[in-house]
Design a protein around this motif. Sequence first.
Motif, mmCIF file in Angstrom:
data_model
loop_
_atom_site.group_PDB
_atom_site.id
_atom_site.type_symbol
_atom_site.label_atom_id
_atom_site.label_comp_id
_atom_site.label_asym_id
_atom_site.label_seq_id
_atom_site.Cartn_x
_atom_site.Cartn_y
_atom_site.Cartn_z
ATOM 1 N N ASP A 215 1.187 -1.096 -0.291
ATOM 2 C CA ASP A 215 -0.036 0.163 -0.127
ATOM 3 C C ASP A 215 0.940 1.211 -0.129
ATOM 4 O O ASP A 215 1.673 1.149 0.920
ATOM 5 N N ILE A 216 0.601 2.366 -1.307
ATOM 6 C CA ILE A 216 1.023 3.402 -0.867
ATOM 7 C C ILE A 216 0.583 4.939 -1.014
ATOM 8 O O ILE A 216 -0.148 4.426 -1.524
ATOM 9 N N THR A 217 0.707 5.196 -0.120
ATOM 10 C CA THR A 217 0.056 6.863 0.062
ATOM 11 C C THR A 217 0.913 8.413 -0.142
ATOM 12 O O THR A 217 2.101 8.245 0.560
ATOM 13 N N TYR A 218 0.679 8.984 -0.827
ATOM 14 C CA TYR A 218 1.656 9.682 -1.508
ATOM 15 C C TYR A 218 1.531 11.234 -0.519
ATOM 16 O O TYR A 218 0.043 11.590 -0.538
ATOM 17 N N VAL A 219 1.729 12.126 0.757
ATOM 18 C CA VAL A 219 1.353 13.011 0.909
ATOM 19 C C VAL A 219 2.495 14.710 0.110
ATOM 20 O O VAL A 219 3.335 14.379 0.956
ATOM 21 N N ASP A 220 2.419 15.428 -0.170
ATOM 22 C CA ASP A 220 2.610 16.321 -0.520
ATOM 23 C C ASP A 220 3.156 17.336 0.409
ATOM 24 O O ASP A 220 2.907 17.377 1.621
ATOM 25 N N GLU A 221 4.166 18.351 -0.165
ATOM 26 C CA GLU A 221 5.043 18.891 0.566
ATOM 27 C C GLU A 221 4.030 20.325 1.494
ATOM 28 O O GLU A 221 4.747 20.694 2.483
ATOM 29 N N VAL A 225 -2.954 14.762 1.162
ATOM 30 C CA VAL A 225 -3.172 13.358 0.374
ATOM 31 C C VAL A 225 -2.756 13.853 -1.588
ATOM 32 O O VAL A 225 -4.259 13.796 -1.062
ATOM 33 N N ILE A 226 -1.977 13.478 -2.435
ATOM 34 C CA ILE A 226 -2.308 13.463 -3.370
ATOM 35 C C ILE A 226 -2.474 12.136 -4.175
ATOM 36 O O ILE A 226 -2.960 12.422 -5.391
ATOM 37 N N PHE A 227 -2.588 11.767 -3.660
ATOM 38 C CA PHE A 227 -2.866 9.894 -3.803
ATOM 39 C C PHE A 227 -2.200 8.751 -3.673
ATOM 40 O O PHE A 227 -2.228 9.180 -2.604
ATOM 41 N N TYR A 228 -2.966 7.601 -3.617
ATOM 42 C CA TYR A 228 -2.667 6.355 -3.239
ATOM 43 C C TYR A 228 -3.302 5.240 -3.999
ATOM 44 O O TYR A 228 -3.898 5.699 -5.195
ATOM 45 N N ASN A 229 -2.073 4.564 -3.677
ATOM 46 C CA ASN A 229 -2.320 2.565 -5.214
ATOM 47 C C ASN A 229 -4.140 2.016 -5.157
ATOM 48 O O ASN A 229 -3.849 1.587 -3.156
ATOM 49 N N ARG A 230 -4.322 2.070 -5.580
ATOM 50 C CA ARG A 230 -6.032 1.505 -5.497
ATOM 51 C C ARG A 230 -5.180 -0.070 -5.525
ATOM 52 O O ARG A 230 -5.503 -0.889 -7.003
ATOM 53 N N ILE A 243 -8.383 11.456 -1.220
ATOM 54 C CA ILE A 243 -7.560 12.598 -2.080
ATOM 55 C C ILE A 243 -7.648 13.844 -1.520
ATOM 56 O O ILE A 243 -9.094 14.730 -2.224
ATOM 57 N N GLY A 244 -6.484 15.175 -1.310
ATOM 58 C CA GLY A 244 -6.771 16.684 -1.149
ATOM 59 C C GLY A 244 -7.533 16.198 0.365
ATOM 60 O O GLY A 244 -6.984 18.061 0.904
#
Length: 325
Positions: A215-221, A225-230, A243-244
């Motif tokens: 599982d990956i979740t990307y939080v920007d600077e 939260v701008i992305f997670y893999n489904r 998201i957001g």
Amino acid sequence: MNSFLPTVEKLPEGHPVKVYYKESALIQELLLELYNVDPVANFQKYFNIFNQLTTIEKRFVRKENQLFPYLEKHGWEGPSQGMWSFHDNLREQIRLLNKYNEEKNTTKIIENLPYLIEGIKRLMSIEDTRLFPKAMDLLSEEDWKEFYIGDEEVGWMLTEKPAPYPAIIKEEYVHPSEDFTQRDLSFSLDNTFHYDEGYMTPEQVNLLLRFLPIDITYVDENDKVIFYNRGDDRVFSRSKGIIGREVRFCHPPKSVDMVLRIVAEFKAGTKDVAEFWFNFKGRIIHIRYFAIRDNEKNYKGVIEMSQDITDIQKLEGQKRLLDWD
């Protein structure tokens, strides 16, 4: 063993094949020393020579990841199959001898060392009489000029780094992460983007991220939260609603302070990684946080990676064969 050497000696300094032959000279010296050393009388001397010889792995990897792909591009696929298997056989002999080295089982060392020595000699003979002569015939000068950066990433057996080929002014050197040179490839670049290493279409990137067993979740600077893999089998549920969303609202109250501290330390540059593991619904979950920074070391966010490692923890010994049948 050096029938092609007179041709190689005429090559410019730093040419990849000339570097391979400099390594060959070193390997021959080490094999002679190994042949003459007595592991019983002087184990430490034997062990030092053996360890230096095991850096031959760098030579194997350079051939497999640098030379072989270019030979394939020119239609010669034999080395990628036969010689790679030869490499793996030698790797297995090295692993076996390393086991005996740990045990200081000199009887087994003396019994098995000749197989490694003769195997390497045979490989070098094939390189000298077939691999390198044919590579010189097939590859163009432009091909050889593309080798240095990739070779440097892998490394050499030599104590001194070879001179760049072709000779370049130092300030013109381009780090692999900044090398965006367009090269002839065997696949279409339509609708692709160039990443650090390679090209993919947006669809391929999406498929890659979807099928990663993690599982990956990307939080920007900006802490959004701008992305997670489904994936089909996520550890923790996610939905489009995050998201957001600010990261502090994406964790339960009992853990949000810890998450915010991680983000703060990452932003300050004092930490780069945080990890945890715990039981969750009868499974062992491993969670890691990684600070994301650009080439100028500016903070660009954080990636959270979660993985069910229950079955991984149960692994013992080794499995080297496919058991599908």
